[in-house]
Design an enzyme around this catalytic site. Structure first.
Site, PDB file in Angstrom:
ATOM      1  N   LEU A  34     -21.997  64.267  -4.078  1.00 24.03           N
ATOM      2  CA  LEU A  34     -21.635  65.120  -2.936  1.00 24.03           C
ATOM      3  C   LEU A  34     -21.469  64.331  -1.643  1.00 24.03           C
ATOM      4  CD1 LEU A  34     -24.030  68.105  -3.715  1.00 24.03           C
ATOM      5  CD2 LEU A  34     -21.612  67.838  -4.328  1.00 24.03           C
ATOM      6  N   GLY A  37     -17.314  66.574   2.604  1.00 27.13           N
ATOM      7  CA  GLY A  37     -16.264  67.518   2.196  1.00 27.13           C
ATOM      8  C   GLY A  37     -16.865  68.673   1.412  1.00 27.13           C
ATOM      9  N   HIS A  38     -17.728  68.343   0.442  1.00 21.82           N
ATOM     10  CA  HIS A  38     -18.403  69.384  -0.325  1.00 21.82           C
ATOM     11  C   HIS A  38     -19.293  70.224   0.603  1.00 21.82           C
ATOM     12  CE1 HIS A  38     -18.039  66.103  -3.515  1.00 21.82           C
ATOM     13  NE2 HIS A  38     -17.349  67.106  -4.037  1.00 21.82           N
ATOM     14  N   LYS A 150      -8.154  69.212   0.430  1.00 20.83           N
ATOM     15  CA  LYS A 150      -8.015  67.837  -0.064  1.00 20.83           C
ATOM     16  C   LYS A 150      -7.230  67.834  -1.377  1.00 20.83           C
ATOM     17  CE  LYS A 150      -9.053  63.540  -1.149  1.00 20.83           C
ATOM     18  NZ  LYS A 150      -9.817  63.460  -2.369  1.00 20.83           N
ATOM     19  N   SER A 186     -14.106  61.489  -0.298  1.00 16.98           N
ATOM     20  CA  SER A 186     -13.898  61.667  -1.732  1.00 16.98           C
ATOM     21  C   SER A 186     -15.022  60.956  -2.475  1.00 16.98           C
ATOM     22  CB  SER A 186     -12.554  61.051  -2.134  1.00 16.98           C
ATOM     23  OG  SER A 186     -12.502  60.880  -3.539  1.00 16.98           O
TER      24      SER A 186
HETATM   25  P1  AMP Z   1     -14.737  67.371  -6.535  1.00 20.70           P
HETATM   26  O1  AMP Z   1     -16.224  67.245  -6.617  1.00 20.70           O
HETATM   27  O2  AMP Z   1     -14.043  66.119  -6.121  1.00 20.70           O
HETATM   28  O3  AMP Z   1     -14.147  68.024  -7.760  1.00 20.70           O
HETATM   29  O4  AMP Z   1     -14.454  68.386  -5.356  1.00 20.70           O
HETATM   30  C1  AMP Z   1     -15.046  69.659  -5.323  1.00 20.70           C
HETATM   31  C2  AMP Z   1     -14.414  70.469  -4.233  1.00 20.70           C
HETATM   32  O5  AMP Z   1     -14.576  69.826  -2.977  1.00 20.70           O
HETATM   33  C3  AMP Z   1     -12.896  70.644  -4.438  1.00 20.70           C
HETATM   34  O6  AMP Z   1     -12.544  71.971  -4.091  1.00 20.70           O
HETATM   35  C4  AMP Z   1     -12.323  69.639  -3.469  1.00 20.70           C
HETATM   36  O7  AMP Z   1     -11.038  69.995  -2.994  1.00 20.70           O
HETATM   37  C5  AMP Z   1     -13.342  69.709  -2.342  1.00 20.70           C
HETATM   38  N1  AMP Z   1     -13.267  68.490  -1.536  1.00 20.70           N
HETATM   39  C6  AMP Z   1     -13.338  67.204  -1.974  1.00 20.70           C
HETATM   40  N2  AMP Z   1     -13.185  66.341  -0.958  1.00 20.70           N
HETATM   41  C7  AMP Z   1     -13.002  67.090   0.152  1.00 20.70           C
HETATM   42  C8  AMP Z   1     -12.764  66.781   1.531  1.00 20.70           C
HETATM   43  N3  AMP Z   1     -12.705  65.537   1.975  1.00 20.70           N
HETATM   44  N4  AMP Z   1     -12.613  67.812   2.381  1.00 20.70           N
HETATM   45  C9  AMP Z   1     -12.667  69.093   1.951  1.00 20.70           C
HETATM   46  N5  AMP Z   1     -12.899  69.448   0.680  1.00 20.70           N
HETATM   47  C10 AMP Z   1     -13.053  68.461  -0.218  1.00 20.70           C
END
Ligand code: AMP
Length: 292
Positions: A34, A37-38, A150, A186
């Site tokens: 995490l 963004g999360h 993102k 990310s």
């Molecule tokens: P992930 O863990 O990468 O699958 O991401 C989980 C959620 O967090 C997804 O809906 C992504 O779009 C969102 N997310 C990831 N990075 C960001 C970011 N930098 N800003 C906003 N949301 C994000």
């Protein structure tokens, strides 16, 4: 905060919250590792819902055979501590078997949209995403589910899936959270070494240059993508996978940006790490500042 591993337990907790306590549930699906963004999605869920459920599951079906499923960063202890700090109510951290019981043979595919952009570069990726999100929505049955801009195409595809299959959840999409220097947060940024991290800033830099050309009246998609390409090509550690201008809702490829908002999106390898980023180009209404 309770950490739940079993789908049956998650289903019965969610059912009780809905039926007996009449509480609204917000689900934030993640793959863990995490970052802010999360956390912004969790913040959004907290503001809108009585109960916040965060799922942490590295979903194998959305990774290609040569991709980073094995090496994807995993640290549930750290993630759980962060989630507790953020007043999350439930962490749903299922095992593989709880999501895909042995013999599981059902997939969900959103046709068309899933083959463009990221889907063209990563065959089968969105089938994995829509399948796991369907399972999560069915287990938790949240009033709201939160996703990040993102992954713009992912959000568009999930909205379409929810409409098409009549899921009883509303999809909320929240803005991209960036580091101070502009790099979109990310989990995969953890793969970057120092020089790569510095180089990765070029993605946002290129997008902002295009935004500024757009603001100055440039509407030709080829000119905008060429501008982005030449900025990124000037960075020796970066190698472009694609740069594209598409309708921000239908993802139809555009030659020229007209009234409807356009999505300028890209995927770039920085060293061995594949990063994605995007910006929406739209006429800002009077008094409103455009944001990524
Ligand atoms: P992930 O863990 O990468 O699958 O991401 C989980 C959620 O967090 C997804 O809906 C992504 O779009 C969102 N997310 C990831 N990075 C960001 C970011 N930098 N800003 C906003 N949301 C994000």
């Amino acid at each position: 905060m309770e950490i739940i591993n079993r789908r049956k337990r998650m289903m019965s907790v969610a059912r009780r919250l809905r039926r007996e306590e009449n509480r609204t549930i917000g689900l934030v699906p993640t793959m863990g590792a995490l970052h802010e963004g999360h956390l912004s999605l969790i913040h959004g869920a907290r503001a809108l819902c009585d109960v916040v459920v965060v799922s942490v599951f590295v979903n194998p079906t959305q990774f290609g055979p040569t991709e980073d499923f094995e090496s994807y960063p995993r640290d549930l202890t750290r993630d759980s501590a962060l989630l507790a700090e953020y007043n999350v109510d439930y962490v749903f951290a299922p095992t593989l078997e709880e999501i895909y019981p042995s013999g599981a043979a059902t997939y969900v595919t959103v046709e068309g949209l899933s083959n463009k952009l990221e889907g063209a570069a990563r065959p089968g990726h969105f089938r994995g995403v829509t399948t796991v999100v369907s399972i999560l929505l069915n287990i938790v049955r949240p009033n709201f589910a939160f996703f990040g801009q993102k992954d713009a195409q992912q959000s568009i595809i999930i909205k379409q899936m929810v409409r098409d299959l009549a899921f009883d959840s509303e999809i909320v999409v929240l803005p991209i959270v960036r580091e101070e220097a502009g790099l979109a947060m990310s989990s995969r940024n953890a793969y970057l070494d120092h020089p790569e991290r510095r180089a990765a800033v070029v993605l946002n830099k290129a997008l902002l240059q295009a935004r500024s050309a757009y603001d100055d009246g440039e509407r030709n998609a080829a000119k905008l993508t060429e501008m982005v390409r030449s900025t990124i090509d000037a960075e020796p550690l970066a190698r472009i996978d694609y740069v594209s201008v598409n309708d921000a809702e239908t993802l139809e490829k555009l030659d020229k940006i007209e009234e409807r908002p356009a999505l300028l999106s890209l995927a770039v390898f920085v060293g061995k790490t594949r990063l994605i980023d995007n910006i929406v180009l739209a006429e800002s209404k009077k008094g409103e500042t455009a944001s990524a």
